[in-house]
Design an enzyme around this catalytic site. Structure first.
Site, short mmCIF file in Angstrom:
data_model
loop_
_atom_site.label_atom_id
_atom_site.label_comp_id
_atom_site.label_asym_id
_atom_site.label_seq_id
_atom_site.Cartn_x
_atom_site.Cartn_y
_atom_site.Cartn_z
N SER A 153 0.82 -1.20 0.00
CA SER A 153 0.00 0.00 0.00
C SER A 153 0.86 1.26 0.00
CB SER A 153 -0.97 -0.04 1.19
OG SER A 153 -1.92 0.99 1.11
N ASP A 308 -2.59 6.10 -4.13
CA ASP A 308 -1.39 5.48 -3.57
C ASP A 308 -0.90 4.39 -4.54
OD1 ASP A 308 -3.39 3.63 -3.09
OD2 ASP A 308 -2.69 3.10 -1.09
N ASP A 310 -1.00 1.18 -4.91
CA ASP A 310 -1.91 0.14 -5.43
C ASP A 310 -3.30 0.70 -5.75
OD1 ASP A 310 -2.40 0.42 -2.64
OD2 ASP A 310 -3.33 -1.55 -2.56
N ASP A 312 -5.81 1.98 -4.24
CA ASP A 312 -7.06 1.79 -3.49
C ASP A 312 -7.39 3.04 -2.68
OD1 ASP A 312 -5.04 1.41 -1.62
OD2 ASP A 312 -5.89 -0.42 -0.77
#
Length: 593
Positions: A153, A308, A310, A312
């Site tokens: 993340s 960010d 990834d 999400d």
């Protein structure tokens, strides 16, 4: 831990690790007898928690490496085979694997796919970087029984992680999480198959645009006012940064297809696991958005957007009346998106029967007021988006209530039901439409946010985090939480504590009558919440993925009148209160040893 035991663990790791680079790291440390570093790498095994693995990359049992990931995947495979015996017998089990831009993503995703394939589970593997929400979407689209995304993340560059998903596209929850952990802990050695052999035999299937196109089409289908976008899109300038991650391929494409004028921050456009332009690739933190804000100021843009690595999480900034960009918090954007989605669903007849908005327990009750203003029920859940997805799935199964929107304060939002995790890509598209909608009404998003405050009261949020790395860190954090539980807090910021919620003990109670306890409906979690007499909520929560403890302050102050002056007075009052509470919390953290 004694030197002899550390060296024995290191030698065992060297014998088992198949990746040369990770194995060589440990061999060199053993040769140098660097016992301090060896102890940090071997004093414990990296724990497969309820969401998977996360840690610093490197050789060792306490590091993210191919050996730990292969064992984790073997345990996950063992559990899946037991959980779906008919499919296992028929040979129809499948899994999907995605990864972001972090270092070693190729090694980690490759060995995950090869272990699944070796266990008779067909592995759908993306050919290149993909966002976490697309992994969730792909699991549901392909009918997989599980999935894995290799990501840490928004953590610093030295970290990577491994998140496990169930067949509904959500991260695993009870009872599967504990069952998988037991299987992982029992693994001695992972099965493995050669990559090229697995591809040739159809045991690993490479995927890309066939999922990409469906994912993008799904996001566009969530929008309410395509005609408004078509008419007005050219008038809005968007500056976007993927923060060296996966979001660029979808956010730019979707917004571009809608006709929006999108400029990507050039220095942050390309995927790069070093994240060279930021200390942390976290859109929650102002320094991560500095380049985007500087470019937007120069271009006189209308909105800054960020995801960010990834993709999400979704962060934003908007210009005020003087052209200075203001960062919007996760709670503020959550309230804005909830307001827009709910009013639009009502307007277009898309509001489900008995609608429910789901939020985490540390998310501001500001959104409760907004949802209730639209006649929508609010349901709280534990921190972590998997619990929002869990409640969504339960409602879908029971059929009495229906999901309308979900959010958590850490910049996570879910507009659609086709994904069961927070989705920064769909949030970006909906935010763009929302910006155009309020512009068509003669208002900026910041102006509309102030309108919401005047109507529902002013809400201010603060977050205080402190890191406790190394061997002693867990003990220090445990000591802080134990002290808070044993001694309690009677006041904060001069306000009386009326209720304490201890999620670890599954109870809430009035500190004046502690024997009279009310049971909580959630699984146990290490969270303490203090509810003050003015409606302010203060929460304490150690992270499950990082060596840090985090305090959340959600304050509220009534706005006396529908005027700018009254709102400013409320903001000043909230600021004073938050400063007092912050100082008291900081004193607790500073005293911890």
């Amino acid at each position: 831990m004694e030197e002899k035991e550390i060296l024995a663990r290191a030698q065992q790791y060297i014998a088992e690790e198949k990746d040369e680079s990770f194995r060589k790291e440990v061999e060199e440390l053993v040769a140098k007898k660097d016992m301090k570093e060896l102890e940090d790498r071997f004093y414990q095994s990296l724990e497969f928690g309820t969401g998977g693995l996360r840690g610093v990359m490197g050789g060792g049992t306490n590091r993210m490496n191919t050996l730990n990931i292969s064992k984790a995947t073997q345990g996950l495979a063992n559990y899946i085979i037991k959980a779906f015996p008919a499919e296992a017998k028929a040979g129809t089990l499948s899994a999907c694997i995605a990864y972001d831009s972090r270092h070693n993503h190729d090694k980690f995703s490759d060995i995950t796919a090869r272990v699944f394939a070796a266990n008779g589970i067909k592995a759908y593997l993306f050919t290149s970087l993909r966002p976490t929400p697309e992994l969730s979407f792909a699991i549901r689209t392909l009918g997989c029984k599980t999935g894995v995304v290799v990501t840490a993340s928004h953590n610093p560059p030295q970290y990577n992680g491994y998140k496990a998903y169930w067949d509904d596209g959500a991260q695993v929850v009870e009872p599967h999480d504990k069952g998988i952990i037991d299987e992982v802990n029992a693994v001695k050695e992972a099965k493995l198959i050669d990559r090229e052999q697995a591809i040739k035999e159809g045991k690993i299937v490479l995927i890309d645009k066939e999922i990409d196109e469906k994912f993008q089409a799904m996001i566009k289908a969530q929008l309410f006012r395509p005609e408004l976008i078509k008419e007005k899109a050219g008038s809005v300038k968007v500056v976007y940064t993927p923060l060296h991650g996966t979001g660029g391929m979808h956010v730019k494409k979707v917004l571009g297809d809608l006709g929006l004028n999108v400029t990507v921050v050039p220095e942050q456009a390309e995927p790069d696991g070093n994240f060279p332009t930021v200390e942390k690739p976290n859109p929650e933190e102002a320094p991560a958005l500095k380049m985007a804000v500087d470019l937007a100021t120069k271009m006189k843009a209308d909105v800054v957007m960020a995801t960010d690595p990834d993709a999400d999480r979704f962060g934003t900034a908007f210009p005020d009346k003087d052209g200075n960009f203001v960062l919007v918090s996760g709670n503020q954007m959550g309230a804005l998106l909830a307001d827009y989605v709910l009013l639009s669903k009502k307007e277009f007849g898309r509001m489900p029967a008995n609608p429910v908005l789901i939020r985490s327990i540390v998310t501001s009750p500001f959104v409760d007021k907004v949802a209730q203003g639209h006649g929508v029920k609010v349901k709280e859940c534990l921190t972590g988006f998997k619990w929002i997805a869990f409640d969504e799935a339960q409602m879908e199964k029971e059929g009495k209530e229906h999901y309308a929107f979900g959010l958590e304060e850490s910049y996570g939002y879910l507009v659609e039901t086709e994904v069961r995790d927070k989705d920064g890509v769909s949030a970006a598209a909906m935010c763009a439409e929302m910006t155009l909608y309020w512009a068509s009404k003669g208002k900026s998003l910041l102006e509309h946010l102030n309108d919401l405050y005047k109507h529902y009261g002013y809400f201010e949020d603060r977050a205080i985090s402190k890191y406790f790395p190394g061997v002693t860190g867990p003990g220090i954090m445990k000591g802080i939480m134990t002290k808070l539980r044993e001694e309690g807090l009677k006041t904060l910021g001069g306000k009386k504590v009326l209720k304490i919620r201890d999620v670890q003990q599954s109870v809430e109670f009035d500190p004046a009558a502690p024997a009279q306890k009310t049971a909580l409906p959630w699984p146990k979690s290490n969270v303490l919440q203090f509810f003050l007499e003015d409606g302010t909520i203060v929460s304490a929560r150690p992270s499950g993925t990082e060596p840090k403890i985090k305090f959340y302050i959600n304050s509220t102050v009534p706005v006396a009148a529908d005027t700018d002056a009254a709102l400013e007075a409320a903001k000043k009052e909230a600021d004073v209160l938050c400063n007092k509470i912050s100082a008291e919390i900081q004193a607790v953290l500073d005293a911890a040893k």
